[in-house]
Design a protein around this motif. Structure first.
Motif, PDB file in Angstrom:
ATOM      1  N   PHE A 142       0.842  -1.196   0.000  1.00 40.45           N
ATOM      2  CA  PHE A 142       0.000   0.000   0.000  1.00 40.45           C
ATOM      3  C   PHE A 142       0.874   1.242   0.000  1.00 40.45           C
ATOM      4  N   THR A 143       0.527   2.194  -0.868  1.00 41.93           N
ATOM      5  CA  THR A 143       1.207   3.477  -0.899  1.00 41.93           C
ATOM      6  C   THR A 143       0.167   4.563  -0.662  1.00 41.93           C
ATOM      7  N   ALA A 144       0.469   5.470   0.256  1.00 40.99           N
ATOM      8  CA  ALA A 144      -0.449   6.572   0.542  1.00 40.99           C
ATOM      9  C   ALA A 144      -0.617   7.428  -0.710  1.00 40.99           C
ATOM     10  N   ALA A 145      -1.794   7.997  -0.880  1.00 38.13           N
ATOM     11  CA  ALA A 145      -2.090   8.807  -2.061  1.00 38.13           C
ATOM     12  C   ALA A 145      -1.118   9.978  -2.195  1.00 38.13           C
ATOM     13  N   ASP A 146      -0.716  10.545  -1.051  1.00 40.79           N
ATOM     14  CA  ASP A 146       0.219  11.679  -1.099  1.00 40.79           C
ATOM     15  C   ASP A 146       1.681  11.229  -1.029  1.00 40.79           C
ATOM     16  N   GLY A 147       1.902   9.916  -0.988  1.00 38.63           N
ATOM     17  CA  GLY A 147       3.259   9.379  -0.964  1.00 38.63           C
ATOM     18  C   GLY A 147       3.940   9.438   0.384  1.00 38.63           C
ATOM     19  N   SER A 148       3.218   9.875   1.415  1.00 41.74           N
ATOM     20  CA  SER A 148       3.825  10.019   2.736  1.00 41.74           C
ATOM     21  C   SER A 148       4.094   8.651   3.363  1.00 41.74           C
ATOM     22  N   THR A 149       5.154   8.608   4.159  1.00 43.09           N
ATOM     23  CA  THR A 149       5.519   7.391   4.890  1.00 43.09           C
ATOM     24  C   THR A 149       5.970   7.774   6.288  1.00 43.09           C
ATOM     25  N   ALA A 150       6.077   6.775   7.132  1.00 41.87           N
ATOM     26  CA  ALA A 150       6.584   6.964   8.484  1.00 41.87           C
ATOM     27  C   ALA A 150       7.859   6.146   8.625  1.00 41.87           C
ATOM     28  N   PRO A 151       8.757   6.538   9.525  1.00 36.20           N
ATOM     29  CA  PRO A 151       9.945   5.718   9.778  1.00 36.20           C
ATOM     30  C   PRO A 151       9.520   4.341  10.279  1.00 36.20           C
ATOM     31  N   THR A 152      10.278   3.315   9.943  1.00 37.83           N
ATOM     32  CA  THR A 152       9.928   1.957  10.379  1.00 37.83           C
ATOM     33  C   THR A 152      10.863   1.449  11.467  1.00 37.83           C
ATOM     34  N   THR A 153      11.502   2.359  12.172  1.00 36.70           N
ATOM     35  CA  THR A 153      12.382   1.966  13.268  1.00 36.70           C
ATOM     36  C   THR A 153      11.812   2.449  14.583  1.00 36.70           C
ATOM     37  N   ALA A 154      12.260   1.810  15.653  1.00 40.58           N
ATOM     38  CA  ALA A 154      11.781   2.155  16.984  1.00 40.58           C
ATOM     39  C   ALA A 154      12.343   3.492  17.426  1.00 40.58           C
ATOM     40  N   PRO A 155      11.536   4.280  18.126  1.00 37.84           N
ATOM     41  CA  PRO A 155      12.069   5.509  18.708  1.00 37.84           C
ATOM     42  C   PRO A 155      13.049   5.144  19.815  1.00 37.84           C
ATOM     43  N   THR A 156      14.076   5.944  19.963  1.00 40.29           N
ATOM     44  CA  THR A 156      15.048   5.695  21.030  1.00 40.29           C
ATOM     45  C   THR A 156      15.109   6.901  21.939  1.00 40.29           C
ATOM     46  N   GLU A 157      15.617   6.655  23.129  1.00 36.05           N
ATOM     47  CA  GLU A 157      15.711   7.732  24.108  1.00 36.05           C
ATOM     48  C   GLU A 157      16.619   8.847  23.604  1.00 36.05           C
ATOM     49  N   SER A 158      17.709   8.500  22.906  1.00 39.73           N
ATOM     50  CA  SER A 158      18.631   9.523  22.413  1.00 39.73           C
ATOM     51  C   SER A 158      17.971  10.411  21.362  1.00 39.73           C
ATOM     52  N   GLU A 159      17.030   9.850  20.578  1.00 38.13           N
ATOM     53  CA  GLU A 159      16.316  10.666  19.592  1.00 38.13           C
ATOM     54  C   GLU A 159      15.414  11.678  20.275  1.00 38.13           C
TER      55      GLU A 159
END
Length: 174
Positions: A142-159
Motif C-alpha cells: 500500500f502506498t499513501a495517495a500523497d506518498g507520505s511514509t513513516a519511519p519503520t524503526t523504533a524511537p530511542t531515548e537519544s532521539e
C-alpha cells in the motif's frame, strides 16, 4: 480540650488508611508484550481475500514495551487498524497507550497513511505505532495517495533528547 484526643485518633486512623492503600494495577485492554510466542506467530503476515488485504506490521520495541498493529485495506483504502500489542511494561505506560491508541487509529484512517499525528504525552507509543503501521502497509504493498511514509524503526531515548518541547526532558513518556 475534649476534641484533641478525637482529632488525634482520627488523624492516626486516616494516615494509616492512606499509607495502607494499594491501588489496583491497570490491565491492558489489548494484548501486551508479555508473550514472545504470540509475537512470533503474528510477525510478518499478509492475507488477501478478494479486494481486502490484511497485513500485520513488525513488532517495534521501545523501553516501555512492544507495539504491533494489523491493518485492513479494502478497495485501496485503509479501513481498520487494530493494535495487537501496545507498550505495557508499567501501569502508567498502559494508561498512556490505552489513551493514545484510539486517536492514533483515527489519524491513520483519516490520513490514509502511517504518517500520523503524534499524541501529546505519548511520543514513544505514537512513533512505534506509526512504525509498525508503516511496516504493515509496506508488506501489503500500500502506498499513501500523497506518498507520505513513516519511519519503520523504533524511537530511542537519544532521539527524544532535545525534543521535549519545554517539558523538562527527563519525564515519563510511554
Amino acid at each position: 480540650m475534649r476534641r484533641a484526643p478525637i482529632v488525634l485518633v482520627a488523624t492516626v486512623v486516616g494516615t494509616t488508611g492512606v499509607l495502607m492503600f494499594k491501588p489496583h494495577e491497570a490491565v491492558p485492554t489489548v494484548a501486551s508484550s508479555s508473550s514472545s510466542s504470540s509475537t512470533a506467530s503474528q510477525d510478518a503476515t499478509v492475507s488477501k481475500s478478494g479486494s481486502t488485504t490484511t497485513a500485520t506490521g513488525a513488532v517495534i520495541s521501545t523501553q516501555f514495551g512492544n507495539t504491533q498493529v494489523q491493518v485492513t485495506i479494502e478497495g485501496g483504502k485503509i479501513t481498520d487498524v487494530k493494535p495487537l500489542q501496545i507498550p505495557g511494561n508499567e501501569p502508567q505506560s498502559v494508561q498512556i497507550s490505552n489513551g493514545a491508541v484510539p486517536a492514533l487509529r483515527e489519524s491513520a484512517l483519516s490520513k490514509q497513511s502511517a504518517a500520523i499525528d503524534s499524541v501529546s504525552g505519548a511520543t514513544y507509543t505514537s512513533q512505534s505505532y506509526a512504525a509498525s503501521l508503516q511496516s504493515a502497509l509496506d508488506k501489503a504493498g500500500f502506498t499513501a495517495a500523497d506518498g507520505s511514509t513513516a519511519p519503520t524503526t523504533a524511537p530511542t531515548e537519544s532521539e527524544e533528547r532535545g525534543h521535549g518541547g519545554g517539558f523538562g526532558g527527563g519525564g515519563f513518556d510511554g
